[in-house]
Design a protein around this motif. Structure first.
Motif, PDB file in Angstrom:
ATOM      1  N   THR A  39      -4.685  10.827  -4.248  1.00 40.52           N
ATOM      2  CA  THR A  39      -3.685  11.290  -3.289  1.00 40.52           C
ATOM      3  C   THR A  39      -4.143  11.225  -1.840  1.00 40.52           C
ATOM      4  OG1 THR A  39      -4.353  13.601  -3.570  1.00 40.52           O
ATOM      5  CG2 THR A  39      -2.556  12.793  -4.968  1.00 40.52           C
ATOM      6  N   LEU A  40      -5.429  11.204  -1.603  1.00 44.28           N
ATOM      7  CA  LEU A  40      -5.943  11.151  -0.230  1.00 44.28           C
ATOM      8  C   LEU A  40      -6.076   9.733   0.301  1.00 44.28           C
ATOM      9  CD1 LEU A  40      -8.712  13.879  -0.462  1.00 44.28           C
ATOM     10  CD2 LEU A  40      -6.427  14.084   0.518  1.00 44.28           C
ATOM     11  N   ILE A  41      -5.696   8.775  -0.509  1.00 45.33           N
ATOM     12  CA  ILE A  41      -5.860   7.368  -0.156  1.00 45.33           C
ATOM     13  C   ILE A  41      -4.507   6.792   0.244  1.00 45.33           C
ATOM     14  CG2 ILE A  41      -6.551   5.112  -1.052  1.00 45.33           C
ATOM     15  CD1 ILE A  41      -8.330   6.627  -3.007  1.00 45.33           C
ATOM     16  N   ASP A  42      -4.514   5.895   1.196  1.00 48.37           N
ATOM     17  CA  ASP A  42      -3.301   5.198   1.601  1.00 48.37           C
ATOM     18  C   ASP A  42      -2.610   4.681   0.332  1.00 48.37           C
ATOM     19  OD1 ASP A  42      -1.562   2.991   2.179  1.00 48.37           O
ATOM     20  OD2 ASP A  42      -2.549   2.725   4.112  1.00 48.37           O
ATOM     21  N   PRO A  43      -1.313   5.011   0.144  1.00 48.23           N
ATOM     22  CA  PRO A  43      -0.615   4.614  -1.083  1.00 48.23           C
ATOM     23  C   PRO A  43      -0.677   3.114  -1.386  1.00 48.23           C
ATOM     24  CG  PRO A  43       0.711   6.164   0.150  1.00 48.23           C
ATOM     25  CD  PRO A  43      -0.470   5.810   1.025  1.00 48.23           C
ATOM     26  N   GLU A  44      -0.644   2.299  -0.365  1.00 49.93           N
ATOM     27  CA  GLU A  44      -0.719   0.854  -0.593  1.00 49.93           C
ATOM     28  C   GLU A  44      -2.074   0.461  -1.168  1.00 49.93           C
ATOM     29  OE1 GLU A  44      -0.602  -3.193   2.063  1.00 49.93           O
ATOM     30  OE2 GLU A  44       0.755  -1.571   2.622  1.00 49.93           O
ATOM     31  N   VAL A  45      -3.114   1.112  -0.719  1.00 47.69           N
ATOM     32  CA  VAL A  45      -4.474   0.829  -1.200  1.00 47.69           C
ATOM     33  C   VAL A  45      -4.675   1.406  -2.596  1.00 47.69           C
ATOM     34  CG1 VAL A  45      -6.928   1.233  -0.753  1.00 47.69           C
ATOM     35  CG2 VAL A  45      -5.389   0.705   1.140  1.00 47.69           C
ATOM     36  N   ALA A  46      -4.103   2.582  -2.844  1.00 48.64           N
ATOM     37  CA  ALA A  46      -4.276   3.259  -4.133  1.00 48.64           C
ATOM     38  C   ALA A  46      -3.389   2.682  -5.228  1.00 48.64           C
ATOM     39  CB  ALA A  46      -3.992   4.746  -3.974  1.00 48.64           C
ATOM     40  N   ALA A  47      -2.384   1.885  -4.863  1.00 48.17           N
ATOM     41  CA  ALA A  47      -1.394   1.399  -5.829  1.00 48.17           C
ATOM     42  C   ALA A  47      -2.010   0.725  -7.061  1.00 48.17           C
ATOM     43  CB  ALA A  47      -0.400   0.469  -5.146  1.00 48.17           C
TER      44      ALA A  47
END
Length: 97
Positions: free
Chosen positions: A63-71
């Motif tokens: 959750t602390l990661i940019d959603p695009e990167v975490a996807a």
């Protein structure tokens, strides 16, 4: 390009952000609170593979990661959860695959 983690494994570009966020949260989910964070600090950095595996088992770590990167990790975590749920319900490996 790929980077090498502390454990020597090659990681994708997004993996380093997953690992960094998981490291920031190292004591966050423990019942020990501050003591848990202190213990994590005394242990030192954990291998990137360990942090990534923990994030895949508990997607809240992402959750602390940019959603695009975490996807990508979020998608893998969702697939792993589906496999766990279906095998727990009694589905065979063939059915799950």
């Amino acid at each position: 390009g790929a980077e090498r983690g502390n454990d020597g494994a090659t990681a994708s570009p997004w993996a380093s952000e997953v690992v960094e966020a998981s490291a920031r949260n190292a004591g966050g989910h423990s019942e020990g609170g501050v003591d848990g964070a202190d213990e994590a600090e005394r242990r030192g950095p954990r291998p990137s593979g360990t942090l990534l595996a923990e994030a895949l088992l508990d997607p809240r770590e992402l959750t602390l990661i940019d959603p695009e990167v975490a996807a990508p990790a979020t998608r893998v975590a969702a697939h792993l959860k589906l496999v766990r749920d279906r095998t727990a319900a009694g589905d065979s490996a063939e059915d799950v695959l």
